[in-house]
Design an enzyme around this catalytic site. Structure first.
Site, PDB file in Angstrom:
ATOM      1  N   PRO A 257       0.835  -1.295  -0.159  1.00  0.00           N
ATOM      2  CA  PRO A 257      -0.051   0.074  -0.034  1.00  0.00           C
ATOM      3  C   PRO A 257       0.695   1.101  -0.105  1.00  0.00           C
ATOM      4  O   PRO A 257       1.655   1.490   0.661  1.00  0.00           O
ATOM      5  CB  PRO A 257      -0.702  -0.253   1.257  1.00  0.00           C
ATOM      6  CG  PRO A 257      -0.583  -1.424   1.755  1.00  0.00           C
ATOM      7  CD  PRO A 257       0.512  -2.269   1.262  1.00  0.00           C
ATOM      8  N   GLU A 258       0.466   1.998  -0.794  1.00  0.00           N
ATOM      9  CA  GLU A 258       1.368   3.555  -1.080  1.00  0.00           C
ATOM     10  C   GLU A 258       0.406   4.517  -0.488  1.00  0.00           C
ATOM     11  O   GLU A 258      -0.763   4.450  -0.168  1.00  0.00           O
ATOM     12  CB  GLU A 258       1.709   3.583  -2.384  1.00  0.00           C
ATOM     13  CG  GLU A 258       2.554   2.693  -3.144  1.00  0.00           C
ATOM     14  CD  GLU A 258       4.049   2.787  -2.808  1.00  0.00           C
ATOM     15  OE1 GLU A 258       4.461   3.775  -1.899  1.00  0.00           O
ATOM     16  OE2 GLU A 258       4.945   1.965  -2.747  1.00  0.00           O
TER      17      GLU A 258
END
Ligand SMILES: [Zn+2]
Length: 278
Positions: A2-3
């Site tokens: 997840p960014e």
């Protein structure tokens, strides 16, 4: 992994359903995440009200008046928002490590196969927490500008790509976003940060903000499926101009996109549109 845009999307969704709500109970099925979950947390969180939810870098902060939950999704963490009415509410899968159950019958469920995520509790100012205290500026902070980068760049010998990916300089510029922003700003990723002039840095800052904004907006489009636990909130495919396009034609000049490694990370660029700044 997840960014920042995905974390921002999750954070915005949580805000909508959880602010001013009371936590009814929390069910923890797996205490050993990256750091062990405080075994007293079930007791501490029962019947307390959520004051605010916000993001700092890739941390989700749930301010509960008496303290703050610090949540990180690690490598593979995923938050689903369920209602008690939804058919999947009773189906607990292997990696569903905890549920935060709110008074409004909403369940915040955390799933994380690799368990590099974290849920920590602090009763101090969360910005002073060990994990957060050394973080660089937020990319959407107005103070994140060319001048800021220019002053930081003077003190470093690193290539500009590693420089903008350094969390102590600016947070949230992951590998894909760094590649895309440098292409947009016509800067070669291997150029030394200290050689980039103010004008180029201005383009770079604008490109970083623009690319992250687009990614967040695209993440937002998945929100309509947010109550579907099988949906993956906030995960989206961004239209990539340079990342992963080795040997394909540059979208600006048709030359072949090159690929190198910089700091062990795959790096893509067009050697004509992004000449080295010496
Ligand atoms: Zn080109």
């Amino acid at each position: 992994m997840p960014e920042l845009p995905e974390v921002e999307t999750v954070c915005q969704s949580l805000k909508k359903i959880a602010i001013n709500q009371q936590i009814q109970t929390i069910i923890i099925r797996q205490y050993s995440l990256r750091w062990p979950i405080n075994p007293k947390l079930e007791k501490i969180l029962a019947n307390i009200t959520i004051k605010n939810i916000y993001r700092r870098a890739k941390y989700i902060l749930i301010d509960c008046y008496i303290g703050c939950l610090i949540i990180h999704l690690g490598m593979s963490g995923k938050i689903s928002i369920l209602s008690k009415q939804s058919i999947n509410y009773n189906i607990i899968t292997k990696h569903d490590h905890y549920d935060i159950i709110l008074n409004n019958n909403i369940i915040i469920r955390y799933n994380d196969p690799r368990r590099f995520g974290a849920m920590l509790w602090t009763e101090d100012d969360p910005s002073r927490h060990n994990l957060l205290i050394n973080l660089g500026i937020e990319p959407f902070d107005p103070k994140f500008n060319a001048k800021y980068l220019f002053n930081k760049a003077k003190k470093t010998l690193s290539p500009v790509k590693q420089f903008i990916m350094n969390n102590k300089i600016v947070v949230g510029v992951g590998n894909i976003y760094a590649n895309e922003a440098l292409f947009e700003a016509c800067i070669n990723p291997a150029s030394l940060a200290k050689n980039i002039n103010l004008n180029q840095l201005n383009y770079l800052v604008k490109a970083i903000k623009k690319i992250l904004k687009i990614a967040i907006a695209q993440g937002g489009t998945t929100l309509k499926d947010f109550f579907d636990p099988n949906g993956t909130p906030g995960y989206f495919v961004q239209s990539l101009k340079v990342y992963g396009r080795t040997n394909q034609p540059c979208l600006t000049c048709r030359a072949h996109i090159s690929q190198i490694k910089l700091g062990q990370r795959s790096t893509f660029f067009c050697e004509f549109c992004q000449p080295i700044t010496a």
